[in-house]
Design an enzyme around this catalytic site. Structure first.
Site, PDB file in Angstrom:
ATOM      1  N   ASP A  34      43.643  65.829  78.646  1.00 23.42           N
ATOM      2  CA  ASP A  34      42.557  65.301  79.461  1.00 23.42           C
ATOM      3  C   ASP A  34      42.455  63.780  79.446  1.00 23.42           C
ATOM      4  OD1 ASP A  34      41.040  66.518  81.300  1.00 23.42           O
ATOM      5  OD2 ASP A  34      39.207  66.600  80.089  1.00 23.42           O
ATOM      6  N   HIS A 238      69.366  51.953  71.120  1.00 26.21           N
ATOM      7  CA  HIS A 238      67.999  52.196  71.586  1.00 26.21           C
ATOM      8  C   HIS A 238      67.079  52.565  70.426  1.00 26.21           C
ATOM      9  CE1 HIS A 238      69.541  53.055  75.934  1.00 26.21           C
ATOM     10  NE2 HIS A 238      69.588  51.793  75.606  1.00 26.21           N
ATOM     11  N   ASP A 255      64.969  43.202  70.639  1.00 26.95           N
ATOM     12  CA  ASP A 255      65.169  43.302  72.087  1.00 26.95           C
ATOM     13  C   ASP A 255      63.812  43.665  72.658  1.00 26.95           C
ATOM     14  OD1 ASP A 255      65.835  43.869  74.697  1.00 26.95           O
ATOM     15  OD2 ASP A 255      67.552  45.158  74.214  1.00 26.95           O
ATOM     16  N   ASP A 266      63.657  40.451  79.787  1.00 27.33           N
ATOM     17  CA  ASP A 266      64.493  41.298  78.922  1.00 27.33           C
ATOM     18  C   ASP A 266      65.324  40.363  78.035  1.00 27.33           C
ATOM     19  OD1 ASP A 266      66.072  43.250  77.785  1.00 27.33           O
ATOM     20  OD2 ASP A 266      67.026  43.885  79.662  1.00 27.33           O
ATOM     21  N   HIS A 345      78.597  49.001  75.592  1.00 28.48           N
ATOM     22  CA  HIS A 345      77.768  48.990  76.803  1.00 28.48           C
ATOM     23  C   HIS A 345      78.254  47.915  77.769  1.00 28.48           C
ATOM     24  CE1 HIS A 345      75.737  45.447  75.149  1.00 28.48           C
ATOM     25  NE2 HIS A 345      75.551  46.107  74.021  1.00 28.48           N
ATOM     26  N   HIS A 349      72.705  43.716  83.631  1.00 34.89           N
ATOM     27  CA  HIS A 349      72.178  44.471  84.780  1.00 34.89           C
ATOM     28  C   HIS A 349      71.271  43.570  85.593  1.00 34.89           C
ATOM     29  CE1 HIS A 349      68.545  44.702  82.256  1.00 34.89           C
ATOM     30  NE2 HIS A 349      69.371  44.931  81.259  1.00 34.89           N
ATOM     31  N   HIS A 356      66.051  47.637  84.647  1.00 35.15           N
ATOM     32  CA  HIS A 356      67.388  47.885  85.180  1.00 35.15           C
ATOM     33  C   HIS A 356      67.181  47.972  86.686  1.00 35.15           C
ATOM     34  CE1 HIS A 356      69.182  49.567  81.193  1.00 35.15           C
ATOM     35  NE2 HIS A 356      68.657  48.386  81.086  1.00 35.15           N
ATOM     36  N   GLU A 379      74.304  40.246  78.160  1.00 29.44           N
ATOM     37  CA  GLU A 379      73.937  40.781  76.852  1.00 29.44           C
ATOM     38  C   GLU A 379      75.089  41.445  76.090  1.00 29.44           C
ATOM     39  OE1 GLU A 379      71.467  44.369  77.119  1.00 29.44           O
ATOM     40  OE2 GLU A 379      71.207  43.965  79.244  1.00 29.44           O
ATOM     41  N   TYR A 383      78.695  45.939  67.419  1.00 28.73           N
ATOM     42  CA  TYR A 383      77.970  46.840  66.517  1.00 28.73           C
ATOM     43  C   TYR A 383      79.003  47.563  65.658  1.00 28.73           C
ATOM     44  CZ  TYR A 383      75.077  45.980  70.608  1.00 28.73           C
ATOM     45  OH  TYR A 383      74.429  45.369  71.663  1.00 28.73           O
ATOM     46  N   ARG A 407      73.368  41.528  69.060  1.00 28.43           N
ATOM     47  CA  ARG A 407      73.358  41.390  70.527  1.00 28.43           C
ATOM     48  C   ARG A 407      72.590  40.113  70.847  1.00 28.43           C
ATOM     49  NH1 ARG A 407      71.682  45.944  71.694  1.00 28.43           N
ATOM     50  NH2 ARG A 407      69.454  45.785  72.074  1.00 28.43           N
ATOM     51  N   GLU A 409      70.926  38.415  74.300  1.00 27.21           N
ATOM     52  CA  GLU A 409      70.659  38.734  75.707  1.00 27.21           C
ATOM     53  C   GLU A 409      69.783  37.684  76.365  1.00 27.21           C
ATOM     54  OE1 GLU A 409      68.364  42.350  76.350  1.00 27.21           O
ATOM     55  OE2 GLU A 409      69.064  42.466  78.433  1.00 27.21           O
TER      56      GLU A 409
HETATM   57  N1  GLY Z   1      66.278  46.377  76.787  1.00 27.96           N
HETATM   58  C1  GLY Z   1      67.009  47.110  77.720  1.00 27.96           C
HETATM   59  C2  GLY Z   1      68.266  46.461  78.039  1.00 27.96           C
HETATM   60  O1  GLY Z   1      68.622  45.497  77.415  1.00 27.96           O
HETATM   61  O2  GLY Z   1      68.938  46.824  78.940  1.00 27.96           O
HETATM   62 MN    MN Z   2      69.037  44.309  79.251  1.00 25.37          MN
HETATM   63 MN    MN Z   3      67.287  44.179  76.428  1.00 25.31          MN
END
Ligand code: GLY
Ligand code: MN
Ligand code: MN
Length: 435
Positions: A34, A238, A255, A266, A345, A349, A356, A379, A383, A407, A409
């Site tokens: 609720d 993540h 991050d 980001d 990765h 993006h 994203h 980024e 790792y 990382r 970014e």
């Molecule tokens: N924090 C999400 C990414 O770096 O894509």
């Molecule tokens: Mn990112």
């Molecule tokens: Mn990020």
């Protein structure tokens, strides 16, 4: 803000041509026990309307003489509004949001066909609202049956989001202001977090401090769940538990970014909790930084998106080869993707209304060219999992490298002549990461 949205709609209409486009709002807010959770408008819908309520549908018919922009919305309802907030209603949809005509959303089935029957194709994105998806198919089928008699109407359905993506990718002056504000707040939070991080502090304390700063500064909230990952948690891409205590000798990977007026930041930085890198941490950090700087140097107009990834891969693979973490010949290692266990990765993006953000990266075999006023994240990372095992034919991974996750970014704007690192307010040189 009328003109900004009106301009966006104009550009969309030019693309629709003799077609018709339907966009729908995001599904209603999650209601659990609720309690209504925050509602977040669908980004395409928001981009075209600025309308932030659920249960809404926007229809665009450039060929219609009077009704080119139609909004279906919830009518005003004082009793319901007491519970869930004020509504624009039909009047507001016209006056405040610029619709040529507005209808009660309950009239969708009845009113929609008149706007579809003279247009082709029908632009619509099959999304999370299954009920609406079905309705659109039914309307389309009905019109298709009567096509031989009428000779007009949609014969094809095309993706509405893709139509919009090429517009959303190029940021307007207004949008750049919003992104810069989201970044300004996020930069402050990162710099504050750097000073607050020390041994024995918990990851969630840093998360709380950053998110407090976001909200206190007028941001809507986090752009995505904040990652505050110390020690071996930095190897989890993540990681969102954020519940470990930090120790001297650990790295801390943060991050995090905020969402300001629907636009996102980001940012990732990685630094030693105790103020000094270990020898191994410093070596890997330098490598990631070198890769990132090389990748950013490839961000310029009329330059394919994938060049940044390719140079980052080259720097990282050469570096891992020099350190004896990989063995073999550089070109072959790259071809066989031997860097993937350590850099698994992409390079980045598009960034905007979505973290994203929308936009094509590759069409067939051709990579998208960067254009002025696109924003992209850069980024790269390395790792080395605590239990990392060598791939077949590769050397054993020495324990001293294990548990290091790094990382870096930044958010990068493509300018007329090159790029601007929008997030440069958070330091990243080796010297600046130590204290
Ligand atoms: N924090 C999400 C990414 O770096 O894509
Ligand atoms: Mn990112
Ligand atoms: Mn990020």
């Amino acid at each position: 803000m009328h003109t900004e949205y009106a301009q966006r709609r104009q550009r969309l209409m030019a693309k629709i041509g003799s077609g018709v486009a339907i966009f729908c709002s995001a599904p209603p807010a999650v209601n659990h026990a609720d309690v209504e959770y925050n509602y977040r408008q669908d980004s395409d819908f928001y981009y075209l309307t600025g309308f932030t309520e659920p249960d809404a549908v926007a229809v665009f018919v450039p060929n219609h003489e009077e009704h080119k922009f139609i909004l279906f919305v919830r009518p005003r309802n004082p009793e319901a509004e007491v519970w869930t907030g004020y509504r624009a209603g039909l009047e507001g949809a016209k006056e405040k949001y610029g619709a040529d005509i507005a209808y009660d959303i309950s009239e969708l089935d009845q009113k929609l066909p008149q706007y579809l029957e003279k247009s082709d194709p029908l632009y619509y994105t099959f999304g999370r609202d299954q009920e609406l998806n079905l309705k659109i198919i039914q309307h389309y089928q009905k019109l298709l049956f009567s096509y031989p008699k009428r000779g007009t109407g949609p014969t094809a359905i095309a993706n509405a989001s893709l139509l919009l993506a090429s517009l959303r990718q190029i940021k307007s002056v207004y949008e750049l202001e919003k992104v810069r504000k989201a970044i300004e707040i996020s930069v402050e939070a990162h710099n504050q977090a750097f000073h607050s991080s020390r041994p024995l502090v918990f990851e969630y304390e840093i998360q709380a401090e950053m998110e407090h700063h976001f909200r206190k500064s007028g941001a809507m909230g986090v752009a995505y769940p904040s990652i505050v990952a110390s020690g071996i948690n930095s190897c989890i891409l993540h990681y969102v538990d954020n519940n470990a205590q930090m120790h001297d000798g650990d790295l801390l990977l943060i991050d995090a970014g905020c969402c300001y007026d629907y636009y996102n930041a980001d940012i990732t930085r990685t630094f030693p909790v105790g103020g000094k890198f270990t020898t191994e941490q410093k070596i890997i950090y330098e490598l990631v930084l070198e890769a990132q700087l090389a990748a950013i140097a490839e961000v310029k107009p009329n330059h394919p998106y994938n060049h940044s990834y390719d140079v980052a891969v080259k720097v990282i693979t050469q570096g891992l080869l020099d350190l004896g973490i990989l063995a073999g010949e550089l070109d072959k290692l790259i071809e066989e993707k031997k860097y993937r266990p350590f850099f698994m990765h992409g390079i980045g993006h598009w960034l905007g209304l979505d973290v994203h953000d929308v936009g094509v990266y590759k069409l067939g075999e051709t990579w998208q060219n960067l254009e002025e006023n696109m924003i992209i994240t850069m980024e790269p990372g390395i790792y080395i999992a605590p239990n990392a095992k060598a791939e077949e034919g590769q050397p054993e991974i020495h324990d001293r490298w294990k548990g290091i996750g790094i990382r870096i970014e930044d958010d990068v704007l493509v300018t007329a002549t090159g790029n601007e690192v929008l997030t440069r307010g958070v330091p990243k040189s080796i010297a600046a990461m130590e204290k």
